[in-house]
Design an enzyme around this catalytic site. Structure first.
Site, PDB file in Angstrom:
ATOM      1  N   GLU A   3       0.784  -1.120   0.013  1.00 59.26           N
ATOM      2  CA  GLU A   3       0.013  -0.049   0.089  1.00 59.26           C
ATOM      3  C   GLU A   3       0.822   1.389   0.055  1.00 59.26           C
ATOM      4  OE1 GLU A   3      -2.823   0.164   3.274  1.00 59.26           O
ATOM      5  OE2 GLU A   3      -3.862   1.819   2.336  1.00 59.26           O
ATOM      6  N   LYS A   6      -7.014  -0.773  11.826  1.00 61.99           N
ATOM      7  CA  LYS A   6      -6.450  -1.180  10.424  1.00 61.99           C
ATOM      8  C   LYS A   6      -5.279  -0.086  10.155  1.00 61.99           C
ATOM      9  CE  LYS A   6      -5.932  -1.036   5.784  1.00 61.99           C
ATOM     10  NZ  LYS A   6      -5.067   0.019   4.915  1.00 61.99           N
ATOM     11  N   ASP A  16       5.117 -14.267  12.047  1.00 60.85           N
ATOM     12  CA  ASP A  16       3.562 -14.893  11.887  1.00 60.85           C
ATOM     13  C   ASP A  16       2.614 -13.761  11.978  1.00 60.85           C
ATOM     14  OD1 ASP A  16       1.193 -16.314  11.704  1.00 60.85           O
ATOM     15  OD2 ASP A  16       1.745 -17.974  13.137  1.00 60.85           O
ATOM     16  N   HIS A  20      -2.606  10.469   0.800  1.00 58.06           N
ATOM     17  CA  HIS A  20      -2.638   9.067   0.605  1.00 58.06           C
ATOM     18  C   HIS A  20      -2.663   8.917  -1.084  1.00 58.06           C
ATOM     19  CE1 HIS A  20      -3.287   4.936   0.629  1.00 58.06           C
ATOM     20  NE2 HIS A  20      -4.673   5.008   0.287  1.00 58.06           N
TER      21      HIS A  20
HETATM   22  C1  HMG Z   1       1.864  11.235   3.051  1.00 53.56           C
HETATM   23  C2  HMG Z   1       2.324  12.407   4.199  1.00 53.56           C
HETATM   24  C3  HMG Z   1       3.206  11.853   5.111  1.00 53.56           C
HETATM   25  C4  HMG Z   1       2.561  13.522   3.529  1.00 53.56           C
HETATM   26  O1  HMG Z   1       2.610  14.576   4.700  1.00 53.56           O
HETATM   27  P1  HMG Z   1       3.356  15.866   4.443  1.00 53.56           P
HETATM   28  O2  HMG Z   1       3.275  16.779   5.744  1.00 53.56           O
HETATM   29  O3  HMG Z   1       2.923  16.535   3.061  1.00 53.56           O
HETATM   30  O4  HMG Z   1       4.869  15.520   4.453  1.00 53.56           O
HETATM   31  P2  HMG Z   1       5.965  16.429   4.188  1.00 53.56           P
HETATM   32  O5  HMG Z   1       6.227  16.632   2.760  1.00 53.56           O
HETATM   33  O6  HMG Z   1       6.019  17.479   5.219  1.00 53.56           O
HETATM   34  O7  HMG Z   1       7.210  15.272   4.869  1.00 53.56           O
HETATM   35  C5  HMG Z   1       7.241  15.125   6.254  1.00 53.56           C
HETATM   36  C6  HMG Z   1       7.869  13.936   6.264  1.00 53.56           C
HETATM   37  O8  HMG Z   1       7.110  12.866   6.027  1.00 53.56           O
HETATM   38  C7  HMG Z   1       7.896  11.733   5.062  1.00 53.56           C
HETATM   39  N1  HMG Z   1       7.582  11.623   3.604  1.00 53.56           N
HETATM   40  C8  HMG Z   1       6.807  12.740   2.986  1.00 53.56           C
HETATM   41  N2  HMG Z   1       6.684  12.497   1.677  1.00 53.56           N
HETATM   42  C9  HMG Z   1       7.347  11.112   1.761  1.00 53.56           C
HETATM   43  C10 HMG Z   1       7.441  10.230   0.497  1.00 53.56           C
HETATM   44  N3  HMG Z   1       6.826  10.476  -0.810  1.00 53.56           N
HETATM   45  N4  HMG Z   1       8.316   9.022   0.719  1.00 53.56           N
HETATM   46  C11 HMG Z   1       8.647   8.880   2.067  1.00 53.56           C
HETATM   47  N5  HMG Z   1       8.634   9.635   3.038  1.00 53.56           N
HETATM   48  C12 HMG Z   1       7.958  10.683   2.849  1.00 53.56           C
HETATM   49  C13 HMG Z   1       9.471  12.238   5.315  1.00 53.56           C
HETATM   50  O9  HMG Z   1       9.890  11.698   6.514  1.00 53.56           O
HETATM   51  C14 HMG Z   1       9.256  13.763   5.240  1.00 53.56           C
HETATM   52  O10 HMG Z   1      10.305  14.272   6.101  1.00 53.56           O
HETATM   53  P3  HMG Z   1      11.578  14.661   5.234  1.00 53.56           P
HETATM   54  O11 HMG Z   1      12.279  13.350   4.761  1.00 53.56           O
HETATM   55  O12 HMG Z   1      11.290  15.296   3.846  1.00 53.56           O
HETATM   56  O13 HMG Z   1      12.311  15.495   6.270  1.00 53.56           O
HETATM   57  C15 HMG Z   1       0.839  12.644   5.115  1.00 53.56           C
HETATM   58  O14 HMG Z   1      -0.062  13.118   4.345  1.00 53.56           O
HETATM   59  C16 HMG Z   1       0.389  11.442   5.639  1.00 53.56           C
HETATM   60  O15 HMG Z   1       0.948  10.875   6.799  1.00 53.56           O
HETATM   61  N6  HMG Z   1      -0.958  10.892   5.454  1.00 53.56           N
HETATM   62  C17 HMG Z   1      -1.497   9.787   6.065  1.00 53.56           C
HETATM   63  C18 HMG Z   1      -1.251   8.617   5.104  1.00 53.56           C
HETATM   64  C19 HMG Z   1      -1.592   7.379   5.827  1.00 53.56           C
HETATM   65  O16 HMG Z   1      -2.025   7.173   6.701  1.00 53.56           O
HETATM   66  N7  HMG Z   1      -1.576   6.494   4.864  1.00 53.56           N
HETATM   67  C20 HMG Z   1      -2.004   4.820   5.208  1.00 53.56           C
HETATM   68  C21 HMG Z   1      -2.907   4.379   4.040  1.00 53.56           C
HETATM   69  S1  HMG Z   1      -4.557   5.037   4.498  1.00 53.56           S
HETATM   70  C22 HMG Z   1      -5.351   3.770   5.477  1.00 53.56           C
HETATM   71  O17 HMG Z   1      -4.863   2.779   5.068  1.00 53.56           O
HETATM   72  C23 HMG Z   1      -5.866   3.893   6.747  1.00 53.56           C
HETATM   73  C24 HMG Z   1      -6.995   4.670   7.340  1.00 53.56           C
HETATM   74  C25 HMG Z   1      -6.122   6.169   7.030  1.00 53.56           C
HETATM   75  O18 HMG Z   1      -8.036   4.596   6.946  1.00 53.56           O
HETATM   76  C26 HMG Z   1      -6.651   4.595   8.972  1.00 53.56           C
HETATM   77  C27 HMG Z   1      -7.330   5.449   9.579  1.00 53.56           C
HETATM   78  O19 HMG Z   1      -8.504   5.795   9.248  1.00 53.56           O
HETATM   79  O20 HMG Z   1      -7.146   5.636  10.879  1.00 53.56           O
HETATM   80  N1  NDP Z   2       0.692 -19.195  15.685  1.00 47.55           N
HETATM   81  C1  NDP Z   2       0.135 -20.273  15.516  1.00 47.55           C
HETATM   82  O1  NDP Z   2      -0.777 -20.872  16.129  1.00 47.55           O
HETATM   83  C2  NDP Z   2       1.268 -21.325  14.993  1.00 47.55           C
HETATM   84  C3  NDP Z   2       2.134 -20.974  14.149  1.00 47.55           C
HETATM   85  N2  NDP Z   2       3.180 -21.697  13.769  1.00 47.55           N
HETATM   86  C4  NDP Z   2       4.479 -21.367  13.026  1.00 47.55           C
HETATM   87  O2  NDP Z   2       5.395 -21.574  14.013  1.00 47.55           O
HETATM   88  C5  NDP Z   2       6.548 -20.741  13.703  1.00 47.55           C
HETATM   89  C6  NDP Z   2       7.318 -20.309  14.745  1.00 47.55           C
HETATM   90  O3  NDP Z   2       7.315 -21.151  15.764  1.00 47.55           O
HETATM   91  P1  NDP Z   2       8.423 -21.368  16.761  1.00 47.55           P
HETATM   92  O4  NDP Z   2       8.146 -22.651  17.600  1.00 47.55           O
HETATM   93  O5  NDP Z   2       9.078 -20.239  17.485  1.00 47.55           O
HETATM   94  O6  NDP Z   2       9.686 -21.656  15.709  1.00 47.55           O
HETATM   95  P2  NDP Z   2      10.595 -22.937  15.390  1.00 47.55           P
HETATM   96  O7  NDP Z   2      10.437 -24.204  16.071  1.00 47.55           O
HETATM   97  O8  NDP Z   2      11.060 -22.852  14.036  1.00 47.55           O
HETATM   98  O9  NDP Z   2      11.952 -22.192  16.400  1.00 47.55           O
HETATM   99  C7  NDP Z   2      12.071 -22.135  17.700  1.00 47.55           C
HETATM  100  C8  NDP Z   2      12.972 -22.972  18.202  1.00 47.55           C
HETATM  101  O10 NDP Z   2      14.282 -22.451  18.016  1.00 47.55           O
HETATM  102  C9  NDP Z   2      15.292 -22.819  18.886  1.00 47.55           C
HETATM  103  N3  NDP Z   2      16.070 -21.564  19.528  1.00 47.55           N
HETATM  104  C10 NDP Z   2      17.350 -21.465  19.144  1.00 47.55           C
HETATM  105  N4  NDP Z   2      17.732 -20.287  20.035  1.00 47.55           N
HETATM  106  C11 NDP Z   2      16.882 -20.141  20.846  1.00 47.55           C
HETATM  107  C12 NDP Z   2      16.552 -19.077  21.669  1.00 47.55           C
HETATM  108  N5  NDP Z   2      17.365 -18.080  21.939  1.00 47.55           N
HETATM  109  N6  NDP Z   2      15.328 -19.257  22.359  1.00 47.55           N
HETATM  110  C13 NDP Z   2      14.423 -19.745  21.972  1.00 47.55           C
HETATM  111  N7  NDP Z   2      14.283 -20.710  21.148  1.00 47.55           N
HETATM  112  C14 NDP Z   2      15.630 -21.028  20.456  1.00 47.55           C
HETATM  113  C15 NDP Z   2      14.250 -23.598  19.917  1.00 47.55           C
HETATM  114  O11 NDP Z   2      14.638 -24.956  19.747  1.00 47.55           O
HETATM  115  P3  NDP Z   2      15.606 -25.878  20.462  1.00 47.55           P
HETATM  116  O12 NDP Z   2      15.818 -25.356  21.758  1.00 47.55           O
HETATM  117  O13 NDP Z   2      15.229 -27.548  20.120  1.00 47.55           O
HETATM  118  O14 NDP Z   2      16.799 -25.782  19.722  1.00 47.55           O
HETATM  119  C16 NDP Z   2      13.043 -23.523  19.575  1.00 47.55           C
HETATM  120  O15 NDP Z   2      12.276 -24.410  19.788  1.00 47.55           O
HETATM  121  C17 NDP Z   2       6.143 -19.806  12.646  1.00 47.55           C
HETATM  122  O16 NDP Z   2       6.680 -19.969  11.460  1.00 47.55           O
HETATM  123  C18 NDP Z   2       4.663 -19.913  12.857  1.00 47.55           C
HETATM  124  O17 NDP Z   2       3.878 -19.528  11.512  1.00 47.55           O
HETATM  125  C19 NDP Z   2       2.908 -22.933  13.941  1.00 47.55           C
HETATM  126  C20 NDP Z   2       1.827 -23.709  14.783  1.00 47.55           C
HETATM  127  C21 NDP Z   2       0.762 -22.588  15.138  1.00 47.55           C
END
Ligand code: HMG
Ligand code: NDP
Length: 430
Positions: free
Chosen positions: A82, A269, A285, A383
């Site tokens: 997006e 969202k 995940d 946006h």
């Molecule tokens: C789009 C802005 C940021 C513009 O806002 P602006 O004030 O025109 O931006 P600006 O030109 O003053 O720039 C400010 C800073 O924004 C960043 N920036 C600015 N432009 C860019 C660009 N092209 N690419 C990357 N970064 C950008 C950048 O960090 C920049 O700083 P700078 O680097 O210039 O010092 C603003 O209008 C905004 O935040 N709008 C909201 C957009 C948004 O939320 N989008 C999500 C999708 S909509 C949705 O899915 C969800 C929603 C909205 O329905 C959720 C809800 O209802 O709550």
């Molecule tokens: N959300 C859900 O309901 C479900 C998600 N999944 C999937 O499971 C995956 C994640 O599960 P997860 O069990 O975390 O993954 P893994 O089993 O792949 O990895 C975890 C394993 O890593 C090892 N490990 C190594 N270093 C560390 C550490 N520092 N701390 C902890 N563990 C370590 C451990 O095994 P060891 O000690 O034996 O070496 C541990 O069991 C994702 O891909 C997810 O999509 C699967 C089923 C259900």
């Protein structure tokens, strides 16, 4: 991190952006080359990751800038389709960094596993018996997955919930046993599922009931992460509106999302725009994170805003976001997916708790930008301004046509696909 290389980052070419990240000390030379070459999954890895694999499905991978979290600078990778999400996150992070940045609190990471027992003859007695045998249950759980105990984690606590019969017509009474497990750096699905299956027979013996299933819960209420920020009102002024007016409108936007589920879903969202994008980029995940977040939003019995915005005594705006974030720094595809590996490199190889802190901060930033746009100039300007390129591509524009159609679209009253198609026809006819 030297952020001076990030000026007008979005106006740079892709190669220049990669070079800027390298100059800022975020990317090693080797990682810069990997990024330049692209982060495609090899056919062999893709074929081994899922069943019946045919191809890969790609998303753009970018970076949100300006994040100052707990005193540390971050460039945050995001995978998302997006437009405007990364711009919005960067924009909010810039304002919030100037005000001191995000402060986060990450709970001790305890995940939850459940065994659901039915046909328990006396549930009150079963609950007492389970509590009396907590140490035995924990021991058996830990014996089922000894390696996590060796690493310093393991099952820590048992709790019991009784869900009465006939909650909906004909449902049995469930005695639900929860294990609270410290999974350290892993999300822990496999650890927990192994433990739950390991303790099920013993729980049946203890209670006289029948285990229906043993499984991880994706509602880990002991694995919460919170980000807060505090912004002076004078940093919020926009157009004709004073900082105080924008602050008050932002607070009302939150209040609207708190009381109205129809609004809360869209508000959340917007938060998930950022959260999902970082979760996905980090190889975690995202279905689990989304499911847990929306359950948490409903914890009062009504679906509400996940974030809150309030006025401080001195007039500052205070924002806060809390949600369950059971992400891992190891596990699943994190260690071999090229983009997930790159994300870990860009974030400086964070622990799971640090990754939580980054993700929850991005969620709060995303919410700030979205509602600020909504209560000031409206969402379409920022946006849709950034969506014009996607519209141009959807209309069939290619190469230099994309830039031309996109620029013309921004001047049009109706920035939509039909206008984009008409503009493209006009260009082709010239
Ligand atoms: C789009 C802005 C940021 C513009 O806002 P602006 O004030 O025109 O931006 P600006 O030109 O003053 O720039 C400010 C800073 O924004 C960043 N920036 C600015 N432009 C860019 C660009 N092209 N690419 C990357 N970064 C950008 C950048 O960090 C920049 O700083 P700078 O680097 O210039 O010092 C603003 O209008 C905004 O935040 N709008 C909201 C957009 C948004 O939320 N989008 C999500 C999708 S909509 C949705 O899915 C969800 C929603 C909205 O329905 C959720 C809800 O209802 O709550
Ligand atoms: N959300 C859900 O309901 C479900 C998600 N999944 C999937 O499971 C995956 C994640 O599960 P997860 O069990 O975390 O993954 P893994 O089993 O792949 O990895 C975890 C394993 O890593 C090892 N490990 C190594 N270093 C560390 C550490 N520092 N701390 C902890 N563990 C370590 C451990 O095994 P060891 O000690 O034996 O070496 C541990 O069991 C994702 O891909 C997810 O999509 C699967 C089923 C259900």
């Amino acid at each position: 991190m030297d952020t001076s290389y990030f000026k007008k980052f979005y106006d740079k070419s892709r190669s220049e952006r990669i070079a800027a990240l390298q100059q800022a000390g975020i990317l090693s030379e080797e990682d810069a080359i990997r990024l330049e070459d692209g982060l495609a999954l090899s056919p062999e890895i893709a074929d081994n990751m899922i069943e019946n694999q045919l191809s890969t499905y790609e998303l753009p991978y970018g970076v949100a800038l300006n994040f100052l979290i707990d005193g540390k600078d971050y460039a945050v990778p995001m995978a998302i389709e997006e437009p405007s999400v990364i711009a919005a996150a960067s924009s909010a992070a810039k304002t919030i960094a100037q005000a001191g940045g995000f402060a986060t609190v990450v709970q001790k990471r305890l995940m939850i596993g459940q065994v659901a027992l039915k046909k328990v003859p006396d549930s009150a007695l079963a609950e007492q018996t389970i509590r009396a045998h907590e140490a035995d249950i924990l021991k058996r759980a830990n014996e089922a997955h000894p390696s996590i105990v060796k690493r310093g984690g393991g099952a820590r606590k048992v709790s019991v919930r009784i869900i009465p019969a006939d909650a909906i017509g004909g449902t049995p009474e469930f005695v639900v046993v929860h294990l609270h497990v410290e999974t350290l750096e892993a999300m822990g699905a496999n650890i927990i599922n192994t433990m739950m299956e390991g303790v099920s027979p013993y729980l049946q013996d203890l209670t006289g009931g029948e285990a229906l299933m043993g499984i991880l819960s994706n509602y880990p209420t002991d694995c919460l992460a919170t980000a807060t920020c505090r912004i002076p009102a004078n940093a919020l002024a926009k157009g004709e509106l004073s900082g105080e007016e924008v602050r008050d409108r932002l607070i009302e936007a939150y209040q609207f999302a708190y009381v109205d589920p129809y609004r809360a879903v869209t508000h959340n969202k917007g938060i998930m725009n950022g959260i999902d994008a970082v979760v996905l980029a980090s190889g975690n995940d995202w279905r689990a994170i989304s499911a847990g977040a929306h359950a948490y939003a409903s914890r009062s019995g009504q679906y509400r805003s996940l974030s809150s915005w309030k006025k401080a005594e001195n007039g500052d705006l205070i924002g806060s976001l809390t949600l369950p974030l059971p992400v891992g720094a190891v596990g699943g595809s994190i260690s071999f997916h090229p983009a997930a590996k790159m994300t870990r490199a860009i974030l400086g190889d964070p622990s799971a708790a640090e990754l939580e802190a980054v993700i929850v901060s991005v969620g709060l930033a995303q919410n700030f930008s979205a509602i600020k746009a909504l209560v000031t100039e409206g969402i379409q300007k920022g946006h849709m301004g950034l969506q014009s390129r996607s519209l141009a591509i959807s209309a069939g524009a290619t190469g230099e046509q994309i830039e031309w159609v996109s620029e013309q679209l921004k001047k049009e009253k109706n920035m939509n696909l039909a206008t984009a198609k008409a503009l493209l026809e006009q260009l082709k006819a010239e």
